[in-house]
Enzyme design. Structure first.
Site, PDB file in Angstrom:
ATOM      1  N   GLY A  15       9.721 -17.841  19.384  1.00 39.37           N
ATOM      2  CA  GLY A  15      10.700 -17.006  18.676  1.00 39.37           C
ATOM      3  C   GLY A  15      11.201 -17.564  17.356  1.00 39.37           C
ATOM      4  N   SER A  16      10.435 -18.460  16.713  1.00 39.72           N
ATOM      5  CA  SER A  16      10.938 -18.998  15.436  1.00 39.72           C
ATOM      6  C   SER A  16      10.969 -17.910  14.361  1.00 39.72           C
ATOM      7  CB  SER A  16      10.113 -20.198  14.968  1.00 39.72           C
ATOM      8  OG  SER A  16       8.870 -19.785  14.459  1.00 39.72           O
ATOM      9  N   MET A  95       2.288 -11.418  22.003  1.00 37.39           N
ATOM     10  CA  MET A  95       0.901 -11.712  22.370  1.00 37.39           C
ATOM     11  C   MET A  95       0.343 -10.676  23.357  1.00 37.39           C
ATOM     12  SD  MET A  95       0.781 -14.111  20.321  1.00 37.39           S
ATOM     13  CE  MET A  95      -0.568 -15.253  20.395  1.00 37.39           C
ATOM     14  N   HIS A 112       0.358 -12.235  11.640  1.00 30.61           N
ATOM     15  CA  HIS A 112      -0.780 -12.965  12.204  1.00 30.61           C
ATOM     16  C   HIS A 112      -1.056 -14.215  11.359  1.00 30.61           C
ATOM     17  CE1 HIS A 112      -4.368 -13.536  14.584  1.00 30.61           C
ATOM     18  NE2 HIS A 112      -5.018 -13.819  13.475  1.00 30.61           N
TER      19      HIS A 112
END
Ligand code: GAR
Length: 193
Positions: A15-16, A95, A112
């Site tokens: 979650g960065s 993902m 991406h």
């Protein structure tokens, strides 16, 4: 008075990028718009859930393991998104491959960690690094039901230097992601400081 513009952020892990979007936009006013970030995870144990909580935001969870197939999970995800009714849906480390059930009803963008169409899939950073190329990079593209397909909206290059290791390259990729994704979000929502 400012109108609230909601950005749903779908994520699966660390979650960065989610946290970066929260710091940059959540609760902030841009002209007549105030942005709200609404995180949604497909994993109940994703560390990003705690990160969001630390910023006072409760992430929704739609656990893919509770559904028998991709379509029924996508149906539940679409329902959650329709409840939230966001102006923009961003996949940041989400993902999962989505099906037509999702793409026929939701416009989303995806981040991406490669220069698409090169190095699709879950190991893009390592594959770029080992490719022998001197540049890798980061892409934001529209989501369709193909793996990392869909119209490319923006890209940024990251050089692979002689002394880079996989880890130092990975760090540069993440730093570049943290610059590119908010820029694309701001552009799509027409946010000006
Ligand atoms: C990011 O590097 C993102 O580009 C990648 O997952 C990472 C999530 O990091 N996404 C993909 O590989 C999608 N195919 P984060 O959870 O710290 O934001």
């Amino acid at each position: 008075m400012a109108r609230t513009v909601t950005v749903a952020v779908l994520f699966s892990g660390r979650g960065s990028n989610l946290e970066n979007l929260i710091k940059r936009f959540h609760g902030k006013e841009f002209g007549d718009k105030r942005v709200a970030i609404a995180p949604i995870s497909n994993r109940p144990d994703a560390p990003g859930i705690e990160l969001a909580k630390a910023h006072g935001i409760e992430a929704a969870v739609v656990d893919h393991k509770r559904f028998p197939n991709r379509e029924s999970f996508d149906e539940a995800l679409v329902s959650k998104l329709e409840e939230i009714s966001p102006e923009l849906v961003v996949m940041a480390g989400f993902m999962r491959i989505v099906t037509d059930t999702f793409t026929s009803r939701i416009d989303a963008i995806n981040l991406h960690p490669s220069l698409l169409p090169l190095f699709k899939g879950a190991n893009a950073i390592e594959e770029s690094f080992k490719s022998g190329m001197k540049v890798g990079g980061v892409t934001v593209h529209r989501v369709d039901s193909t793996l990392d397909g869909g119209e490319i909206l923006d890209q940024r290059c990251v050089r692979i230097e002689e002394d880079d290791t996989l880890e130092s390259f990975r760090e540069k990729i993440h730093k570049t992601e943290h610059e590119l994704l908010p820029d694309v979000v701001a552009k799509l929502l027409r946010l000006s400081e």
